[in-house]
Design a protein around this motif. Structure first.
Motif, PDB file in Angstrom:
ATOM      1  N   GLN A  26       0.740  -1.269   0.014  1.00 30.18           N
ATOM      2  CA  GLN A  26       0.092  -0.067  -0.123  1.00 30.18           C
ATOM      3  C   GLN A  26       0.932   1.071  -0.023  1.00 30.18           C
ATOM      4  O   GLN A  26       2.032   1.170   0.517  1.00 30.18           O
ATOM      5  N   ALA A  27       0.425   2.071  -0.276  1.00 30.07           N
ATOM      6  CA  ALA A  27       1.263   3.620  -0.859  1.00 30.07           C
ATOM      7  C   ALA A  27       1.078   4.274   0.644  1.00 30.07           C
ATOM      8  O   ALA A  27       0.185   4.156   1.435  1.00 30.07           O
ATOM      9  N   ASP A  28       2.390   4.820   1.090  1.00 32.68           N
ATOM     10  CA  ASP A  28       2.386   5.628   2.192  1.00 32.68           C
ATOM     11  C   ASP A  28       1.400   6.776   2.064  1.00 32.68           C
ATOM     12  O   ASP A  28       1.025   7.391   1.248  1.00 32.68           O
ATOM     13  N   GLU A  29       0.907   7.059   3.617  1.00 27.63           N
ATOM     14  CA  GLU A  29       0.088   8.430   3.562  1.00 27.63           C
ATOM     15  C   GLU A  29       0.300   9.318   4.476  1.00 27.63           C
ATOM     16  O   GLU A  29       0.730   8.809   5.501  1.00 27.63           O
ATOM     17  N   SER A  30       0.187  10.630   4.140  1.00 25.82           N
ATOM     18  CA  SER A  30       0.450  11.572   5.526  1.00 25.82           C
ATOM     19  C   SER A  30      -0.381  12.731   5.099  1.00 25.82           C
ATOM     20  O   SER A  30      -0.626  13.192   4.043  1.00 25.82           O
ATOM     21  N   VAL A  31      -0.727  13.359   6.157  1.00 25.71           N
ATOM     22  CA  VAL A  31      -1.296  14.814   6.181  1.00 25.71           C
ATOM     23  C   VAL A  31      -0.934  15.520   7.440  1.00 25.71           C
ATOM     24  O   VAL A  31      -0.951  15.018   8.591  1.00 25.71           O
ATOM     25  N   GLY A  32      -0.328  16.856   6.981  1.00 22.78           N
ATOM     26  CA  GLY A  32       0.184  17.436   7.968  1.00 22.78           C
ATOM     27  C   GLY A  32       1.714  17.045   8.570  1.00 22.78           C
ATOM     28  O   GLY A  32       2.132  16.518   7.860  1.00 22.78           O
ATOM     29  N   ASP A  33       1.787  17.546   9.745  1.00 25.20           N
ATOM     30  CA  ASP A  33       3.517  17.458  10.354  1.00 25.20           C
ATOM     31  C   ASP A  33       3.311  15.961  11.177  1.00 25.20           C
ATOM     32  O   ASP A  33       4.387  15.830  11.693  1.00 25.20           O
ATOM     33  N   ASP A 144      -4.556  17.114  16.496  1.00 26.88           N
ATOM     34  CA  ASP A 144      -5.290  18.033  15.477  1.00 26.88           C
ATOM     35  C   ASP A 144      -5.727  17.069  14.050  1.00 26.88           C
ATOM     36  O   ASP A 144      -5.992  18.013  13.100  1.00 26.88           O
ATOM     37  N   TRP A 145      -5.426  15.828  14.106  1.00 21.84           N
ATOM     38  CA  TRP A 145      -5.921  15.049  13.302  1.00 21.84           C
ATOM     39  C   TRP A 145      -5.159  15.081  12.011  1.00 21.84           C
ATOM     40  O   TRP A 145      -5.567  14.233  10.865  1.00 21.84           O
ATOM     41  N   ASP A 146      -4.000  15.596  12.066  1.00 28.05           N
ATOM     42  CA  ASP A 146      -3.016  15.452  11.214  1.00 28.05           C
ATOM     43  C   ASP A 146      -2.794  13.868  11.310  1.00 28.05           C
ATOM     44  O   ASP A 146      -2.402  13.086  12.417  1.00 28.05           O
ATOM     45  N   PHE A 147      -1.918  13.035  10.071  1.00 26.33           N
ATOM     46  CA  PHE A 147      -1.927  11.634  10.270  1.00 26.33           C
ATOM     47  C   PHE A 147      -0.823  11.424   9.353  1.00 26.33           C
ATOM     48  O   PHE A 147      -0.532  11.672   8.343  1.00 26.33           O
ATOM     49  N   VAL A 148      -0.267   9.989   9.894  1.00 26.28           N
ATOM     50  CA  VAL A 148       0.756   9.441   8.789  1.00 26.28           C
ATOM     51  C   VAL A 148       0.548   7.817   8.846  1.00 26.28           C
ATOM     52  O   VAL A 148       0.201   7.382  10.025  1.00 26.28           O
ATOM     53  N   SER A 149       0.781   7.105   7.753  1.00 25.64           N
ATOM     54  CA  SER A 149       0.609   5.806   7.829  1.00 25.64           C
ATOM     55  C   SER A 149       1.942   5.343   6.816  1.00 25.64           C
ATOM     56  O   SER A 149       1.809   5.928   5.487  1.00 25.64           O
TER      57      SER A 149
END
Length: 262
Positions: A26-33, A144-149
């Protein structure tokens, strides 16, 4: 150290997302810091499985975000991907025994959550082709609901347990006499759940002089049919002989102590 609250729905979603398409990364995902800064599997050691006993280990995930880490949404899974027997099945997936990891906040921004997992050699590896590198998929979320996977946040070697035997004749052997040393190297099969001979492997014959703590390699012998070992040496002084196998990328280390030379 405190127990975080369990968010079962989130944990289940993260687990299933690993193999939306069986065996496909699966592709890495991230939003924010939000960042995953460190993942440690089994304290940094290999995971070695025999034929029957499950192995319990930990995965520690350290994450950071300027708003702090939302502990309920930090979660790892250990995975491999399809093997030879059932290449279309989403197997090779090990999830935490309890999705409520133990979390420690190091600061207002950084937290480490540690999870306990268990691998069963008769269930999780599926077949011998999965010995080697396994991967950790990890996710984390900020307050703050930023996330990373991250699909491959860390890796670990999952190895087949190895055994060595040793025998010698004559025993005891006197100094200056020839000693015949034999043995056998076997390793766990995750298909038959028995130990089978490991052929073509270099095994060191080592000697420790009496009164010392250090073994010195005298010669290296390659295992023959069924993992058999055989060689002869001269017993020059008082001490102890042993076989030592360094292991491979798929198989653990093993030693067989010891033959006493008098």
């Amino acid at each position: 150290m405190r127990k975080r609250a369990t968010v079962a729905a989130v944990a289940s979603a993260l687990t299933l997302s690993v193999f939306v398409v069986p065996g496909a990364a699966q592709a890495d995902e991230s939003v924010g810091d939000t960042e995953i800064t460190k993942v440690v599997v089994n304290g940094g050691s290999n995971i070695v499985l025999g034929t029957t006993n499950p192995k319990t280990f930990t995965i520690a995930v350290t994450a950071t975000d300027n708003s702090g880490i939302k502990e309920d949404y930090t979660f790892p899974v250990l995975w491999h991907g399809p093997g030879q027997k059932m290449p279309d099945d989403p197997y090779g997936l090990v999830t935490p025994d309890d999705v409520s990891g133990d979390c420690v906040a190091h600061s207002t921004t950084t937290t480490t959550c540690t999870f306990t997992l268990t691998m069963d050699p008769q269930i999780d590896p599926q077949d011998n082709t999965t010995a080697g590198t396994w991967k950790v998929r990890a996710s984390a979320s900020g307050n703050d609901w930023d996330f990373v996977s991250k699909d491959v946040a860390a890796t670990v070697k999952v190895r087949r347990y190895a055994k060595l035997t040793v025998n010698a004749s004559p025993e005891p052997v006197k100094k200056g006499k020839t000693l015949s040393v034999t043995g056998k190297l076997t390793r766990a099969s995750w298909e038959t759940y028995k130990y089978a001979g490991y052929t073509g492997q270099p095994v060191k014959l080592q000697f420790r002089k009496k009164g010392t703590n250090t073994y010195t390699t005298v010669k290296t012998v390659t295992t023959g049919t069924g993992g058999a070992l055989k060689t002869t040496v001269k017993a020059a002084t008082d001490g102890y002989w042993r076989w030592s196998f360094a292991g491979t990328s798929t198989t653990g280390t093993a030693t067989a102590d010891y033959v006493d030379a008098q």
